[in-house]
Scaffold this motif. Structure first.
Motif, PDB file in Angstrom:
ATOM      1  N   VAL A 130       0.833  -1.207   0.000  1.00 45.98           N
ATOM      2  CA  VAL A 130       0.000   0.000   0.000  1.00 45.98           C
ATOM      3  C   VAL A 130       0.868   1.259   0.000  1.00 45.98           C
ATOM      4  O   VAL A 130       0.602   2.218  -0.743  1.00 45.98           O
ATOM      5  N   LEU A 131       1.911   1.269   0.805  1.00 39.54           N
ATOM      6  CA  LEU A 131       2.775   2.446   0.919  1.00 39.54           C
ATOM      7  C   LEU A 131       3.504   2.769  -0.380  1.00 39.54           C
ATOM      8  O   LEU A 131       3.901   3.912  -0.612  1.00 39.54           O
ATOM      9  N   THR A 132       3.696   1.777  -1.244  1.00 41.10           N
ATOM     10  CA  THR A 132       4.352   2.010  -2.524  1.00 41.10           C
ATOM     11  C   THR A 132       3.344   2.201  -3.661  1.00 41.10           C
ATOM     12  O   THR A 132       3.717   2.141  -4.837  1.00 41.10           O
ATOM     13  N   GLY A 133       2.095   2.443  -3.307  1.00 38.98           N
ATOM     14  CA  GLY A 133       1.087   2.752  -4.313  1.00 38.98           C
ATOM     15  C   GLY A 133       0.286   1.585  -4.819  1.00 38.98           C
ATOM     16  O   GLY A 133      -0.484   1.719  -5.779  1.00 38.98           O
ATOM     17  N   GLY A 134       0.444   0.417  -4.195  1.00 38.08           N
ATOM     18  CA  GLY A 134      -0.280  -0.764  -4.628  1.00 38.08           C
ATOM     19  C   GLY A 134      -1.624  -0.917  -3.947  1.00 38.08           C
ATOM     20  O   GLY A 134      -2.036  -0.072  -3.148  1.00 38.08           O
ATOM     21  N   PRO A 135      -2.325  -2.015  -4.229  1.00 43.84           N
ATOM     22  CA  PRO A 135      -3.659  -2.243  -3.675  1.00 43.84           C
ATOM     23  C   PRO A 135      -3.610  -2.707  -2.225  1.00 43.84           C
ATOM     24  O   PRO A 135      -2.572  -3.168  -1.739  1.00 43.84           O
ATOM     25  N   THR A 136      -4.721  -2.581  -1.549  1.00 40.24           N
ATOM     26  CA  THR A 136      -4.824  -3.108  -0.191  1.00 40.24           C
ATOM     27  C   THR A 136      -5.722  -4.336  -0.202  1.00 40.24           C
ATOM     28  O   THR A 136      -6.420  -4.611  -1.196  1.00 40.24           O
ATOM     29  N   LYS A 285      -5.722  -9.717  -9.158  1.00 38.71           N
ATOM     30  CA  LYS A 285      -5.138 -11.051  -9.064  1.00 38.71           C
ATOM     31  C   LYS A 285      -4.075 -11.101  -7.967  1.00 38.71           C
ATOM     32  O   LYS A 285      -3.949 -12.093  -7.247  1.00 38.71           O
ATOM     33  N   PHE A 286      -3.328 -10.008  -7.830  1.00 38.56           N
ATOM     34  CA  PHE A 286      -2.250  -9.983  -6.851  1.00 38.56           C
ATOM     35  C   PHE A 286      -2.789 -10.084  -5.430  1.00 38.56           C
ATOM     36  O   PHE A 286      -2.252 -10.834  -4.607  1.00 38.56           O
ATOM     37  N   THR A 287      -3.836  -9.351  -5.122  1.00 36.78           N
ATOM     38  CA  THR A 287      -4.380  -9.407  -3.766  1.00 36.78           C
ATOM     39  C   THR A 287      -4.892 -10.812  -3.443  1.00 36.78           C
ATOM     40  O   THR A 287      -4.692 -11.307  -2.332  1.00 36.78           O
TER      41      THR A 287
END
Length: 314
Positions: A130-136, A285-287
């Motif tokens: 999340v801190l690097t701009g990704g999903p939660t 897909k990653f989450t």
């Protein structure tokens, strides 16, 4: 290959609902009553560490992977016992232990003996994305900490950066993860750095699958196999959690053999293309894949313990 993005999204949501959240949903909100501030406390510690050193985010994601692939997600990698997982060659460059120590101290201060180190590792990885701009995503919690850490098991279980797609696929399958989940999780290499030794084989062999201009950049950064430097895994946006990892593969700018072969191998090229052109699909897909990864071989109840110190068993 006639599948549409919309159809793929619908299918994926159905799989997540039936096989991901449904199976592991019993662990969502595990500390809601016993330690309601647990997750917020971990997030604050990770955020503070990230503000001091943005490279810690990738390290914490990698820490989760290296923990879960050896005897399950049980924080066994944190133990300091002689001959433990920390001694294994694949773990020599793993870091982030101090952040987990700080997070453990924070939750112990408010809820002694309640929150496991294994859960903290999983939460820290999510917060780092999340801190690097990704999903939660909702992290299933309720893991117990393992009591055994074995360096040989780590050496055998953890994949090397020089492996090809068929070999990697078999390793992931042995852990209960599909090839598509393997490719999806590999996208975490959109952040982080690699030591020169991790890709020096490609430079020595003048690997034809490595873009020549990129190879020249790498040789400048790592003039020999013994060079002690590091380079970004994603030369385009090294501190942003995006799908440029897959775009780089399409341009022959994947850093590691194991990464570039995912694109070059005919068995997975379509999936790599799909991820490179549909950022939202990849993040969804990653989450789902991270939930699957972080719930491998869980130890619950009497199978584990809640360590007082993440580096030692009780």
């Amino acid at each position: 290959m006639g599948i549409s993005v919309a159809a793929a999204l619908v299918a994926l949501v159905a799989v997540v609902a039936a096989g991901g959240w449904g199976v592991h949903g019993q662990f969502i909100g595990f500390y809601g009553i016993s330690c309601p501030r647990a997750e917020a406390s971990v997030t604050q510690v990770v955020t503070d560490a990230f503000q001091r050193d943005p490279t810690i985010a990738a390290a914490l994601v990698r820490l989760l992977f290296h923990d879960c692939f050896v005897q399950g997600c049980d924080a066994s990698i944190l133990l300091d016992n002689p001959g433990g997982e920390k001694s294994a060659v694949p773990n020599q460059t793993v870091r982030g232990y101090e952040v987990i120590d700080d997070a453990k101290a924070a939750v112990e201060a408010i809820c002694p003996g309640v929150v496991s180190c294994a859960d903290i590792v999983a939460l820290a990885a999510r917060d780092s994305v999340v801190l690097t701009g990704g999903p939660t995503w909702l992290v299933p919690t309720g893991r117990r900490d393992g009591r055994v850490s074995n360096g040989l098991a780590a050496t055998v279980s953890l994949p090397l950066p020089t492996l090809t797609t068929p070999v990697l696929t078999q390793i992931f399958l042995s852990h209960g993860l599909t090839q598509d989940e393997m490719i999806t999780l590999s996208g975490a290499h959109t952040i982080g750095r690699a030591h020169c030794s991790a890709f020096s084989n490609r430079l020595a062999l003048n690997d034809p699958t490595l873009d020549s201009a990129y190879a020249a950049e790498l040789r400048a950064a790592c003039p020999s196999a013994n060079s002690q430097g590091t380079v970004p895994l994603d030369p385009t946006t090294p501190f942003t959690f995006d799908n440029n990892y897959f775009t780089n593969l399409a341009a022959n700018r994947g850093l590691l053999t194991s990464d570039q072969d995912l694109f070059n191998n005919l068995g997975s090229q379509f999936l790599s293309n799909l991820d490179s052109t549909n950022a939202n699909l990849w993040q969804l897909k990653f989450t789902s894949a991270m939930v699957r990864l972080s719930t491998l071989n869980l130890k619950i109840g009497a199978l584990g313990e809640i360590r007082k110190n993440c580096r030692a068993t009780n």
